[in-house]
Design an enzyme around this catalytic site. Structure first.
Site, PDB file in Angstrom:
ATOM      1  N   ASP A   1       0.868  -1.193   0.000  1.00 16.13           N
ATOM      2  CA  ASP A   1       0.000   0.000   0.000  1.00 16.13           C
ATOM      3  C   ASP A   1       0.899   1.236   0.000  1.00 16.13           C
ATOM      4  O   ASP A   1       1.754   1.384   0.869  1.00 16.13           O
ATOM      5  CB  ASP A   1      -0.879  -0.035   1.263  1.00 16.13           C
ATOM      6  CG  ASP A   1      -1.857   1.144   1.333  1.00 16.13           C
ATOM      7  OD1 ASP A   1      -1.720   2.102   0.541  1.00 16.13           O
ATOM      8  OD2 ASP A   1      -2.753   1.106   2.194  1.00 16.13           O
TER       9      ASP A   1
ATOM     10  N   ASP B   1      -3.646   2.583  -5.328  1.00 16.37           N
ATOM     11  CA  ASP B   1      -2.353   2.545  -4.616  1.00 16.37           C
ATOM     12  C   ASP B   1      -2.125   1.259  -3.829  1.00 16.37           C
ATOM     13  O   ASP B   1      -1.342   1.241  -2.898  1.00 16.37           O
ATOM     14  CB  ASP B   1      -2.214   3.770  -3.700  1.00 16.37           C
ATOM     15  CG  ASP B   1      -2.919   3.584  -2.373  1.00 16.37           C
ATOM     16  OD1 ASP B   1      -3.932   2.872  -2.339  1.00 16.37           O
ATOM     17  OD2 ASP B   1      -2.428   4.133  -1.374  1.00 16.37           O
ATOM     18  N   GLU B   2      -2.808   0.196  -4.218  1.00 15.57           N
ATOM     19  CA  GLU B   2      -2.746  -1.024  -3.421  1.00 15.57           C
ATOM     20  C   GLU B   2      -2.732  -2.260  -4.296  1.00 15.57           C
ATOM     21  O   GLU B   2      -3.447  -2.310  -5.289  1.00 15.57           O
ATOM     22  CB  GLU B   2      -4.021  -1.071  -2.582  1.00 15.57           C
ATOM     23  CG  GLU B   2      -3.807  -1.306  -1.121  1.00 15.57           C
ATOM     24  CD  GLU B   2      -5.150  -1.280  -0.395  1.00 15.57           C
ATOM     25  OE1 GLU B   2      -5.665  -0.177  -0.193  1.00 15.57           O
ATOM     26  OE2 GLU B   2      -5.668  -2.352  -0.067  1.00 15.57           O
TER      27      GLU B   2
HETATM   28  P1  TTP Z   1      -5.402   5.067   1.108  1.00 13.82           P
HETATM   29  O1  TTP Z   1      -4.355   4.055   0.783  1.00 13.82           O
HETATM   30  O2  TTP Z   1      -6.553   4.648   1.946  1.00 13.82           O
HETATM   31  O3  TTP Z   1      -4.748   6.312   1.846  1.00 13.82           O
HETATM   32  P2  TTP Z   1      -3.339   7.003   1.627  1.00 13.82           P
HETATM   33  O4  TTP Z   1      -2.521   6.286   0.618  1.00 13.82           O
HETATM   34  O5  TTP Z   1      -3.590   8.456   1.335  1.00 13.82           O
HETATM   35  O6  TTP Z   1      -2.696   6.930   3.061  1.00 13.82           O
HETATM   36  P3  TTP Z   1      -2.002   5.683   3.799  1.00 13.82           P
HETATM   37  O7  TTP Z   1      -0.604   6.135   4.054  1.00 13.82           O
HETATM   38  O8  TTP Z   1      -2.800   5.552   5.053  1.00 13.82           O
HETATM   39  O9  TTP Z   1      -2.102   4.506   2.898  1.00 13.82           O
HETATM   40  O10 TTP Z   1      -6.005   5.685  -0.208  1.00 13.82           O
HETATM   41  C1  TTP Z   1      -5.259   5.869  -1.404  1.00 13.82           C
HETATM   42  C2  TTP Z   1      -5.639   7.151  -2.103  1.00 13.82           C
HETATM   43  O11 TTP Z   1      -7.034   7.165  -2.362  1.00 13.82           O
HETATM   44  C3  TTP Z   1      -5.385   8.384  -1.255  1.00 13.82           C
HETATM   45  O12 TTP Z   1      -4.075   8.866  -1.390  1.00 13.82           O
HETATM   46  C4  TTP Z   1      -6.414   9.357  -1.755  1.00 13.82           C
HETATM   47  C5  TTP Z   1      -7.560   8.490  -2.203  1.00 13.82           C
HETATM   48  N1  TTP Z   1      -8.646   8.515  -1.192  1.00 13.82           N
HETATM   49  C6  TTP Z   1      -9.677   9.442  -1.344  1.00 13.82           C
HETATM   50  O13 TTP Z   1      -9.699  10.205  -2.317  1.00 13.82           O
HETATM   51  N2  TTP Z   1     -10.671   9.487  -0.399  1.00 13.82           N
HETATM   52  C7  TTP Z   1     -10.682   8.682   0.704  1.00 13.82           C
HETATM   53  O14 TTP Z   1     -11.605   8.764   1.546  1.00 13.82           O
HETATM   54  C8  TTP Z   1      -9.601   7.729   0.865  1.00 13.82           C
HETATM   55  C9  TTP Z   1      -9.563   6.820   2.068  1.00 13.82           C
HETATM   56  C10 TTP Z   1      -8.623   7.692  -0.114  1.00 13.82           C
HETATM   57 MG    MG Z   2      -2.202   4.186   0.707  1.00 16.26          MG
END
Ligand code: TTP
Ligand code: MG
Length: 347
Positions: free
Chosen positions: A10, A110-111
């Site tokens: 991730d 992103d995963e």
């Molecule tokens: P995530 O992987 O949930 O969050 P992240 O990568 O920003 O943070 P983390 O370090 O905790 O992994 O989500 C991936 C992308 O998806 C995030 O960068 C932006 C988008 N996103 C939104 O637009 N709205 C949301 O509510 C979430 C959870 C994510």
């Molecule tokens: Mg992320």
């Protein structure tokens, strides 16, 4: 049979990290990536924020004005989402990840899950080295950090990846699964949202360990056969889902802000009719059909709700699309008391 070795990779604060990469002078500052609704200057919600901003309580989903309040006089930077750029970065990173997997499954921008059982010959030591190599490669080639969870299945890998962030690496051996999961809150499990968490709390279930001890028959009575069984199996870290390449399924969607917040079906349908027309035009242009229709509504409190329906057979008919969107909104409005702010249609 040899135990599987599954990784979940991730990317850290993905959208905001992409922005930092493009402009390194942002790194020390709170960075907030926003979805502006366009209605007034600060209306809209936070998409994500870097870890500097998170220290002040800024998280995905909160209103932009609230984020501004939390970051007042903190030299924070607010940027609009730039999906195209993030997609581009994502694609390159997914290519790297795929090259290290026996089986690969991207689950979001992103995963991704990687089944590396063969690659590491079942060895967690080798899996750890491979994870470090992947992190280095992503860092060297794309200048981004990620967090990786490793476990005997997708469920455990996913929970493990969330344990240590950013730039984390968490490995859970098969014999550690129960002790690893048991102290964590139930909300760590996929499928346990706010509502389910509350429901479980009233049953005295707070941790995954509590859930594991709870009678499975009772869970089935409360949550239904499918979910009840899933919750039980998840609580003991049992999961046989395979890592599998996603097919060529893609989605086309349109979303738009209403003139005013409302829960008036007529006004909402007027808007979604236009959106259906646009989605349909895109389908026609690309000679595609659809098999599933979804609606999404951003409510006044900025929460995002969605509903969907899958058809028996694919179609490309506009009337079918409009009819299902109408049905879904009718049903949705009867279930929610809030007013909608933005509405969307997706096939
Ligand atoms: P995530 O992987 O949930 O969050 P992240 O990568 O920003 O943070 P983390 O370090 O905790 O992994 O989500 C991936 C992308 O998806 C995030 O960068 C932006 C988008 N996103 C939104 O637009 N709205 C949301 O509510 C979430 C959870 C994510
Ligand atoms: Mg992320």
């Amino acid at each position: 049979m040899q135990a599987r070795v599954i990784m979940l990779v991730d990317l850290d604060y993905f959208f905001a990290q992409c922005e930092e990469r493009r402009n390194p002078s942002l790194r020390e500052k709170p960075v907030v990536v926003c979805v502006y609704s366009g209605r007034s200057e600060d209306s809209g919600a936070v998409s994500t924020a870097n870890y500097v901003a998170r220290k002040y309580g800024v998280t995905s989903g909160i209103p932009i004005f609230l984020a501004k309040k939390k970051l007042k006089e903190k030299d924070a930077v607010f940027l609009p989402v730039d999906h195209e750029f993030y997609e581009e970065v994502s694609e390159k990173i997914m290519k790297i990840l795929r090259s290290h997997a026996d089986l690969f499954e991207q689950v979001g921008i992103d995963e991704a899950y990687l089944d590396v059982s063969q690659k590491v010959k079942g060895s967690l030591e080798e899996a750890k080295e491979l994870a470090q190599k992947i992190k280095e490669e992503v860092k060297a080639q794309q200048k981004l950090t990620c967090s990786i969870g490793i476990g005997p299945n997708k469920l455990v890998a996913k929970v493990a990846a969330d344990i240590q962030k950013p730039d984390g690496l968490t490995i859970v051996k098969p014999e550690q699964v129960e002790s690893f999961l048991s102290p964590l809150p139930v909300s760590r499990l996929i499928g346990v949202g706010r509502k389910t968490k509350k429901r479980m709390q009233t049953l005295g279930i707070r941790t995954i360990g509590d859930l594991a001890k709870y009678d499975v028959q009772r869970l089935i009575e409360i949550f239904g056969k499918k979910l009840g069984t899933y919750f039980h199996n998840a609580s003991i870290g049992e999961d046989y889902e395979l890592v599998q390449e996603r097919g060529e399924v893609e989605s086309i969607s349109r979303i738009s802000t209403l003139k005013e917040d409302t829960r008036d079906l007529k006004i909402i349908l007027e808007k979604t009719k236009q959106l259906c027309d646009e989605v349909h035009a895109k389908l026609v242009q690309r000679e595609l059909g659809f098999k599933s229709v979804g609606i999404v509504a951003v409510m006044t409190d900025m929460s995002v709700r969605s509903r969907s329906k899958t058809l028996e057979n694919p179609t490309n008919e506009l009337e079918v699309l409009k009819k299902i969107v109408k049905e879904l909104f009718e049903k949705f409005l009867s279930e929610s008391e809030l007013e909608a702010r933005r509405v969307g249609v997706k096939v």
